[in-house]
Design a protein around this motif. Structure first.
Motif, PDB file in Angstrom:
ATOM      1  N   GLN A   1       0.886  -1.318  -0.022  1.00  0.00           N
ATOM      2  CA  GLN A   1      -0.169   0.009  -0.109  1.00  0.00           C
ATOM      3  C   GLN A   1       0.820   1.228   0.028  1.00  0.00           C
ATOM      4  N   GLU A   2       1.794   1.349   0.759  1.00  0.00           N
ATOM      5  CA  GLU A   2       2.815   2.373   0.836  1.00  0.00           C
ATOM      6  C   GLU A   2       3.478   2.619  -0.705  1.00  0.00           C
ATOM      7  N   LEU A   3       3.791   1.524  -1.117  1.00  0.00           N
ATOM      8  CA  LEU A   3       4.488   1.393  -2.409  1.00  0.00           C
ATOM      9  C   LEU A   3       3.673   2.081  -3.588  1.00  0.00           C
ATOM     10  N   ILE A   4       2.383   1.785  -3.690  1.00  0.00           N
ATOM     11  CA  ILE A   4       1.254   2.235  -4.499  1.00  0.00           C
ATOM     12  C   ILE A   4       1.288   3.787  -4.301  1.00  0.00           C
ATOM     13  N   SER A   5       1.346   4.030  -3.162  1.00  0.00           N
ATOM     14  CA  SER A   5       0.979   5.527  -2.838  1.00  0.00           C
ATOM     15  C   SER A   5       2.267   6.343  -3.064  1.00  0.00           C
ATOM     16  N   LYS A   6       3.441   5.745  -2.749  1.00  0.00           N
ATOM     17  CA  LYS A   6       4.423   6.607  -3.090  1.00  0.00           C
ATOM     18  C   LYS A   6       4.754   6.721  -4.607  1.00  0.00           C
ATOM     19  N   TYR A   7       4.759   5.708  -5.486  1.00  0.00           N
ATOM     20  CA  TYR A   7       5.077   5.829  -6.741  1.00  0.00           C
ATOM     21  C   TYR A   7       3.783   5.957  -7.531  1.00  0.00           C
ATOM     22  N   ARG A   8       2.657   6.097  -7.122  1.00  0.00           N
ATOM     23  CA  ARG A   8       1.414   6.092  -7.915  1.00  0.00           C
ATOM     24  C   ARG A   8       0.956   5.139  -8.654  1.00  0.00           C
ATOM     25  N   LEU A   9       1.332   3.855  -8.315  1.00  0.00           N
ATOM     26  CA  LEU A   9       1.130   2.622  -9.145  1.00  0.00           C
ATOM     27  C   LEU A   9      -0.491   2.251  -9.010  1.00  0.00           C
ATOM     28  N   THR A  10      -0.762   1.571  -9.878  1.00  0.00           N
ATOM     29  CA  THR A  10      -2.234   0.907  -9.880  1.00  0.00           C
ATOM     30  C   THR A  10      -1.808  -0.463  -9.426  1.00  0.00           C
ATOM     31  N   ASN A  11      -2.887  -1.098  -8.939  1.00  0.00           N
ATOM     32  CA  ASN A  11      -2.582  -2.467  -8.460  1.00  0.00           C
ATOM     33  C   ASN A  11      -2.338  -3.412  -9.583  1.00  0.00           C
ATOM     34  N   ARG A  12      -2.704  -3.350 -10.666  1.00  0.00           N
ATOM     35  CA  ARG A  12      -2.595  -4.099 -11.784  1.00  0.00           C
ATOM     36  C   ARG A  12      -1.094  -3.960 -12.334  1.00  0.00           C
ATOM     37  N   GLU A  13      -0.551  -2.564 -12.160  1.00  0.00           N
ATOM     38  CA  GLU A  13       0.835  -2.366 -12.534  1.00  0.00           C
ATOM     39  C   GLU A  13       1.713  -3.207 -11.387  1.00  0.00           C
ATOM     40  N   LEU A  14       1.331  -3.209 -10.299  1.00  0.00           N
ATOM     41  CA  LEU A  14       1.965  -3.758  -9.100  1.00  0.00           C
ATOM     42  C   LEU A  14       2.008  -5.342  -9.550  1.00  0.00           C
ATOM     43  N   GLU A  15       0.915  -5.970  -9.834  1.00  0.00           N
ATOM     44  CA  GLU A  15       1.068  -7.423 -10.529  1.00  0.00           C
ATOM     45  C   GLU A  15       2.055  -7.445 -11.588  1.00  0.00           C
ATOM     46  N   VAL A  16       2.178  -6.470 -12.674  1.00  0.00           N
ATOM     47  CA  VAL A  16       2.948  -6.594 -13.845  1.00  0.00           C
ATOM     48  C   VAL A  16       4.200  -6.780 -13.257  1.00  0.00           C
ATOM     49  N   ILE A  17       4.854  -5.771 -12.404  1.00  0.00           N
ATOM     50  CA  ILE A  17       6.029  -5.636 -11.823  1.00  0.00           C
ATOM     51  C   ILE A  17       6.231  -7.173 -11.248  1.00  0.00           C
ATOM     52  N   LYS A  18       5.366  -7.633 -10.488  1.00  0.00           N
ATOM     53  CA  LYS A  18       6.058  -8.973 -10.254  1.00  0.00           C
ATOM     54  C   LYS A  18       6.194 -10.106 -11.014  1.00  0.00           C
ATOM     55  N   LEU A  19       5.450  -9.998 -11.888  1.00  0.00           N
ATOM     56  CA  LEU A  19       5.593 -10.996 -13.180  1.00  0.00           C
ATOM     57  C   LEU A  19       6.489 -10.685 -14.127  1.00  0.00           C
TER      58      LEU A  19
END
Length: 210
Positions: free
Chosen positions: A142-160
């Motif tokens: 949640q901190e990561l999404i807020s800090k870099y203004r990432l969407t949940n889906r972008e977070l999933e793509v980073i993991k993959l």
């Protein structure tokens, strides 16, 4: 003669939408009145094709990072069934009051038919928080999404990406087009100011995403 339930299909993944169309048109209970692969086609199509229920890919709602769900509820009378692969608990709670039902993309045709008919009859179907395709974000994420203004889906793509999946493989896993994955990659690269894929992989490890 029983009137058919009029459906509008919207999904960024063409092959998935074609399969969905075949399943639905095999029943005499349904009629498909429109298709859309993106937000622009969806909004244009709903203006000229009256439908009872809109079946829309969850990811399509957030193309370009702009949520579309409230505009759909405000401007169109149709009921909304969200089709999803995975969805965060936070996003589920955020849109749950604006939609009429949720259905995982791994469901079978019987579940699909049943959900559509229930929604058509006026039943509101909430997605269970115990559903294995509903996940919670950790405080760190949640901190990561807020800090870099990432969407949940972008977070999933980073993991993959960090797990060394190709764009084609990521598209298949997320039920989106390869073009959509490339768009996610460009947005991620820009938001993280990443120089290359190795930078994204290092970012994933540093933030304990894998």
């Amino acid at each position: 003669m029983t009137l058919k339930i009029k459906l509008f299909l919207a999904d960024s993944y063409s092959l998935f939408m074609e399969g969905l169309s075949i399943i639905l048109t095999s029943s005499e209970k349904f009629e498909i009145v429109g298709y859309a692969n993106n937000q622009q086609e969806l909004l244009a199509g709903l203006k000229i094709n009256l439908c009872d229920i809109l079946l829309v890919d969850y990811n399509l709602l957030y193309q370009g990072g702009i949520p579309l769900i409230q505009d759909l509820k405000r401007n169109y009378p149709n009921k909304i069934l969200i089709l999803h692969d995975s969805i965060s608990l936070a996003q589920l709670k955020k849109i749950q009051t604006d939609v009429d039902g949720f259905l995982s993309k791994v469901s079978n045709s019987t579940d699909l038919h049943h959900k559509i008919q229930e929604i058509f009859q006026g039943k509101k179907i909430k997605s269970s928080t115990r559903n294995k395709y509903v996940y919670s974000l950790t405080p760190l994420q949640q901190e990561l999404i807020s800090k870099y203004r990432l969407t949940n889906r972008e977070l999933e793509v980073i993991k993959l990406i960090a797990l060394e999946f190709s764009s084609i493989e990521i598209a298949h896993k997320l039920c989106v087009s390869e073009f959509t994955v490339d768009t996610y990659r460009k947005n991620i690269t820009r938001k993280l100011n990443a120089r290359n894929v190795a930078s994204i992989v290092n970012f994933a490890h540093r933030w304990e995403l894998i």
